[in-house]
Design a protein around this motif. Structure first.
Motif, short mmCIF file in Angstrom:
data_model
loop_
_atom_site.label_atom_id
_atom_site.label_comp_id
_atom_site.label_asym_id
_atom_site.label_seq_id
_atom_site.Cartn_x
_atom_site.Cartn_y
_atom_site.Cartn_z
N LYS A 94 16.19 -16.05 74.49
CA LYS A 94 15.36 -14.89 74.81
C LYS A 94 15.61 -13.76 73.81
O LYS A 94 14.67 -13.05 73.41
CB LYS A 94 15.65 -14.41 76.23
N LEU A 95 16.87 -13.58 73.43
CA LEU A 95 17.17 -12.56 72.43
C LEU A 95 16.56 -12.93 71.07
O LEU A 95 16.04 -12.07 70.35
CB LEU A 95 18.69 -12.40 72.29
N GLU A 96 16.62 -14.20 70.72
CA GLU A 96 16.06 -14.65 69.44
C GLU A 96 14.56 -14.44 69.37
O GLU A 96 14.00 -14.25 68.28
CB GLU A 96 16.39 -16.13 69.22
N ALA A 97 13.92 -14.44 70.54
CA ALA A 97 12.47 -14.18 70.56
C ALA A 97 12.15 -12.72 70.24
O ALA A 97 11.02 -12.39 69.85
CB ALA A 97 11.90 -14.54 71.93
N ALA A 136 37.24 -5.27 70.43
CA ALA A 136 35.90 -5.12 70.98
C ALA A 136 35.05 -6.29 70.52
O ALA A 136 35.04 -6.64 69.34
CB ALA A 136 35.26 -3.81 70.54
N THR A 137 34.36 -6.91 71.45
CA THR A 137 33.38 -7.96 71.16
C THR A 137 32.01 -7.34 71.39
O THR A 137 31.67 -7.00 72.53
CB THR A 137 33.60 -9.16 72.10
N ILE A 138 31.25 -7.17 70.33
CA ILE A 138 30.01 -6.40 70.40
C ILE A 138 28.82 -7.31 70.10
O ILE A 138 28.81 -8.06 69.11
CB ILE A 138 30.03 -5.23 69.40
N LEU A 139 27.80 -7.25 70.96
CA LEU A 139 26.57 -8.00 70.75
C LEU A 139 25.52 -7.08 70.12
O LEU A 139 25.26 -5.99 70.64
CB LEU A 139 26.05 -8.54 72.09
N LEU A 140 24.96 -7.52 69.01
CA LEU A 140 23.90 -6.77 68.33
C LEU A 140 22.59 -7.55 68.39
O LEU A 140 22.58 -8.79 68.34
CB LEU A 140 24.25 -6.53 66.86
N LEU A 141 21.50 -6.82 68.51
CA LEU A 141 20.16 -7.38 68.38
C LEU A 141 19.53 -6.68 67.18
O LEU A 141 19.22 -5.50 67.25
CB LEU A 141 19.34 -7.15 69.64
N ASP A 142 19.41 -7.42 66.08
CA ASP A 142 19.09 -6.81 64.78
C ASP A 142 20.19 -5.78 64.48
O ASP A 142 21.36 -6.13 64.46
CB ASP A 142 17.69 -6.22 64.78
N ASP A 143 19.84 -4.52 64.31
CA ASP A 143 20.85 -3.51 64.01
C ASP A 143 21.27 -2.70 65.23
O ASP A 143 22.09 -1.78 65.12
CB ASP A 143 20.32 -2.55 62.94
N ARG A 144 20.72 -3.04 66.37
CA ARG A 144 21.04 -2.30 67.59
C ARG A 144 22.20 -2.97 68.33
O ARG A 144 22.19 -4.17 68.58
CB ARG A 144 19.83 -2.24 68.52
N GLN A 145 23.22 -2.17 68.67
CA GLN A 145 24.34 -2.68 69.45
C GLN A 145 23.99 -2.51 70.93
O GLN A 145 23.74 -1.41 71.39
CB GLN A 145 25.61 -1.91 69.07
N LYS A 204 19.00 -5.65 80.36
CA LYS A 204 19.88 -6.37 81.28
C LYS A 204 19.24 -7.65 81.79
O LYS A 204 19.94 -8.63 82.10
CB LYS A 204 20.29 -5.47 82.44
N HIS A 205 17.91 -7.69 81.88
CA HIS A 205 17.22 -8.88 82.37
C HIS A 205 17.39 -10.08 81.43
O HIS A 205 17.12 -11.22 81.82
CB HIS A 205 15.73 -8.59 82.56
N LEU A 206 17.87 -9.82 80.23
CA LEU A 206 18.09 -10.89 79.26
C LEU A 206 19.50 -11.48 79.36
O LEU A 206 19.84 -12.39 78.60
CB LEU A 206 17.84 -10.38 77.84
#
Length: 374
Positions: free
Chosen positions: A185-188, A254-263, A288-290
């Motif tokens: 879903k994030l990759e979409a 810290a383990t940080i999840l990024l979507l493109d450049d957004r943390q 959060k729904h993802l």
């Protein structure tokens, strides 16, 4: 600084302003086993307000205990508390071979005014692990020195057996499917990726980014933010102070999840040998729904398993998601108040909790090292 020598027992009690380097030496071998209980850990909330009580054996200079404190409550009450960067881990440092009788000398207000001033008429320890050997010894010593010890429950800590998870495979097949679906879903929407921060990689910018994630989370959107760790400059300053110690900077990650450049999500954790403590986690509410919070939590556990750790301690509260991750109730936490005046103790007990019973003779006679070996 003030020293009091007890000739009969060959002990020296010293009251020192601040958080002296002796703390770091004792952190490496303290009874609780927490090597991160270093000077910077205690100093982080109030670097200039500390006072530390040190207990030594005079013959060899061996440090037996260090009790750092900072002011607690209204100034007129002169109360003190043992500080700490993370609230469930606020305990004094006690050497493994220190006895209750020896520690009682460091807690005896009759020794001198400086010792009394270091602890105040009332001082707090906790929340701390209720069944910890350091907690048990501290209570016995304080009671022996004439303190009433009031106790109130502070919740139950939830833990994951990482050794068992490693054996059976982590995550479960069902959880793995959900995690893969969340990732797709994030990759979409863009390119998801992980960033791991530890040691020299820590800086003020990283802390600010964690604060931005918190500001976008439910805690930033629906509360006053007091429960956040990084949202405000004051909250970030606590961790910036702790991270100034290179040892603590390596312990904290810290383990940080990024979507493109957004943390968009993070897990903030503390390594303590075989144990990893989950200090905080947060995620952007609009995503959060993802399942981004689940992704960050499970990634932190997977990394701990890969690094050979044995336990993930997730702390108290929020049992729903912890149960889903396989956590079980581990141990109880307790919040302790040490009160010197019997009259004051009786009054405070109505609001804080009852006084604990007197220690057993066995607790006073057996050293922690002896108890550990049966």
């Amino acid at each position: 600084m003030y020293e009091s020598r007890i000739a009969a027992d060959r002990l020296t009690v010293t009251a020192v302003e601040g958080f002296p380097p002796e703390i770091d030496a004792l952190a490496a071998r303290n009874l609780a086993g927490h090597s991160f209980l270093r000077a910077a850990w205690y100093a982080a909330p109030a670097p200039k307000a500390g006072r530390t009580l040190l207990l030594r054996r005079e013959a060899d200079g061996a440090l037996l205990a260090a009790i750092p404190t900072i002011p607690f409550g209204p100034a007129m009450a002169r109360a003190r508390k043992v500080p700490g960067s993370y609230w469930p881990l606020r305990s004094p440092l006690i050497a493994p071979d220190c006895t209750a009788v020896e520690l009682a000398h460091a807690l005896d207000r009759r020794l001198n005014r400086e010792v009394a001033r270091s602890l105040g008429p009332v001082w707090r320890v906790g929340p701390a692990r209720a069944d910890g050997p350091a907690t048990t010894l501290l209570i016995a010593a304080a009671q022996l020195a004439g303190w009433s010890v009031l106790a109130r429950p502070a919740g139950t800590s939830w833990v994951i057996d990482l050794a068992a998870a490693r054996t059976r495979g982590w995550p479960s097949a069902a959880s793995a499917r959900k995690l893969r679906a969340a990732w797709r879903k994030l990759e979409a929407l863009g390119t998801p990726r992980w960033r791991h921060v530890r040691g020299a990689e820590w800086n003020s910018g990283v802390l600010e980014n964690l604060g931005r994630i918190e500001a976008q989370s439910w805690i930033g959107q629906t509360t006053d933010g007091s429960g956040a760790k990084f949202m405000t400059p004051a909250q970030r300053a606590v961790w910036q102070n702790a991270l100034g110690d290179p040892v603590l900077a390596e312990n904290l990650s810290a383990t940080i999840l990024l979507l493109d450049d957004r943390q968009v999500a993070f897990s903030f954790d503390l390594d303590d040998g075989a144990v990893q403590y989950g200090i905080a986690g947060s995620y952007a509410d609009d995503l959060k729904h993802l399942g981004i919070g689940r992704l960050a939590n499970y990634r932190a556990v997977a990394d701990a398993i890969a690094e050979g750790q044995s336990v993930m301690d997730l702390g108290v509260g929020d049992t729903g998601y912890k149960r889903m991750m396989g956590a079980v109730a581990g141990y109880d936490m307790v919040d302790l108040l040490f009160v010197h005046s019997g009259t004051a103790a009786a009054l405070l007990a109505k609001a804080w909790g009852p006084a604990l019973p007197a220690p057993s003779p066995a607790t006073l006679a057996i050293t922690p090292e002896q108890a550990a070996h049966g």
